[in-house]
Design a protein around this motif. Structure first.
Motif, PDB file in Angstrom:
ATOM      1  N   LEU A 106       1.048  -0.592   0.043  1.00 32.53           N
ATOM      2  CA  LEU A 106      -0.150  -0.187   0.466  1.00 32.53           C
ATOM      3  C   LEU A 106       0.964   1.462  -0.169  1.00 32.53           C
ATOM      4  N   ILE A 107       1.914   1.330   0.472  1.00 30.92           N
ATOM      5  CA  ILE A 107       3.160   2.251   1.124  1.00 30.92           C
ATOM      6  C   ILE A 107       3.556   3.132  -0.044  1.00 30.92           C
ATOM      7  N   PRO A 126       7.946   4.123  14.776  1.00 31.69           N
ATOM      8  CA  PRO A 126       8.523   2.962  13.076  1.00 31.69           C
ATOM      9  C   PRO A 126      10.058   2.177  13.462  1.00 31.69           C
ATOM     10  N   LEU A 127      10.809   2.961  14.021  1.00 35.64           N
ATOM     11  CA  LEU A 127      11.820   2.766  13.528  1.00 35.64           C
ATOM     12  C   LEU A 127      12.382   1.164  15.314  1.00 35.64           C
ATOM     13  N   GLN A 128      11.214   1.129  15.594  1.00 37.71           N
ATOM     14  CA  GLN A 128      11.234   0.108  17.605  1.00 37.71           C
ATOM     15  C   GLN A 128      10.276  -0.783  17.273  1.00 37.71           C
ATOM     16  N   LEU A 129       9.434  -0.922  15.746  1.00 40.85           N
ATOM     17  CA  LEU A 129       8.439  -1.852  15.659  1.00 40.85           C
ATOM     18  C   LEU A 129       8.990  -3.761  15.437  1.00 40.85           C
ATOM     19  N   ASP A 130       8.377  -4.218  16.326  1.00 39.02           N
ATOM     20  CA  ASP A 130       9.063  -5.810  15.609  1.00 39.02           C
ATOM     21  C   ASP A 130       8.192  -6.027  13.819  1.00 39.02           C
ATOM     22  N   LEU A 131       8.729  -5.511  12.880  1.00 41.13           N
ATOM     23  CA  LEU A 131       8.618  -5.655  11.435  1.00 41.13           C
ATOM     24  C   LEU A 131       9.134  -6.126  10.815  1.00 41.13           C
ATOM     25  N   LEU A 135       9.804  -2.673   6.079  1.00 42.67           N
ATOM     26  CA  LEU A 135       8.235  -1.809   5.945  1.00 42.67           C
ATOM     27  C   LEU A 135       8.860  -0.693   7.217  1.00 42.67           C
ATOM     28  N   ARG A 136       9.458  -0.707   8.229  1.00 45.48           N
ATOM     29  CA  ARG A 136       9.881  -0.091   9.587  1.00 45.48           C
ATOM     30  C   ARG A 136      10.391   1.398   8.840  1.00 45.48           C
ATOM     31  N   THR A 137      11.135   0.994   7.722  1.00 54.55           N
ATOM     32  CA  THR A 137      12.320   2.016   6.858  1.00 54.55           C
ATOM     33  C   THR A 137      10.871   3.063   6.340  1.00 54.55           C
TER      34      THR A 137
END
Length: 222
Positions: A106-107, A126-131, A135-137
């Motif tokens: 989507l992005i 965002p940069l701390q998400l466990d993904l 996608l985090r970037t």
């Protein structure tokens, strides 16, 4: 207890008008500017602790709302191939593998001209998400605002303002009494205030501490 209170809350759609801003003025101003037709930024990310109002603002944006806790695969977004839609994705940290792929795609489809946009939210930046890293970037490439939960003082002030708007006269010690016995998120407190107002009118009694005790003990089974 909390659900009993929430069941009494009128079904009012979250809006910017009924959002208690507290110290989040900068975030609200940034969100309003991002939602304007003249904005060309395709992505905005809100983060903050539970109770800060992230879900409220995502729903108030009137974008197509998805909650990753309820749909970790983002099935509706995965099936949407249009480029001009506005989406709001809540609780991004709960995305499953397929949901991460759907959000990443989507992005990548978001045009730079502002015809399609994504408003996302999570409990951490965002940069701390466990993904997945890509996608985090992507999520960290847009505008980012932190929402602060209301302090106890701000909640009390908001309750006093809502009571005054309803013409509800409460004894000075009422707010601290309720604060020490009821759920302390604003949605529950606002629902309880409505319950007190209705109960007082129906029984034709002024609001006193004994009346508040009666409401908590009988109406809410506390």
């Amino acid at each position: 207890m909390r659900q009993l209170i929430l069941d009494l809350l009128p079904d009012a759609r979250p809006s910017f008008e009924n959002f208690v801003a507290g110290s989040n003025g900068e975030a609200l101003t940034g969100l309003a500017a991002w939602l304007a037709e003249s904005s060309r930024e395709p992505l905005l990310f809100l983060w903050g602790d539970a109770g800060a109002g992230k879900s409220h603002l995502l729903r108030a944006s009137q974008a197509a709302y998805s909650d990753a806790r309820l749909d970790p695969d983002l099935s509706e977004i995965a099936a949407d191939s249009t480029n001009g839609a506005w989406h709001a994705v809540d609780n991004v940290e709960a995305l499953g593998e397929q949901g991460q792929i759907a959000l990443f795609n989507l992005i990548n489809r978001l045009p730079s001209g502002g015809t399609g946009r994504l408003l996302a939210a999570a409990g951490v930046p965002p940069l701390q998400l466990d993904l997945r890293e890509d996608l985090r970037t992507r999520l960290g490439s847009g505008l980012i605002y932190r929402l602060q939960a209301l302090s106890d003082h701000e909640k009390l002030a908001a309750l006093a303002e809502q009571a005054q708007a309803r013409g509800l006269v409460l004894p000075p010690e009422a707010f601290n009494y309720l604060f020490s016995r009821a759920p302390r998120d604003m949605r529950s407190l606002a629902a309880l205030l409505i319950t007190i107002d209705r109960y007082s009118i129906e029984h034709q009694r002024p609001v006193t501490l004994p009346l508040l005790r009666e409401i908590l003990q009988t109406s809410l089974n506390i």
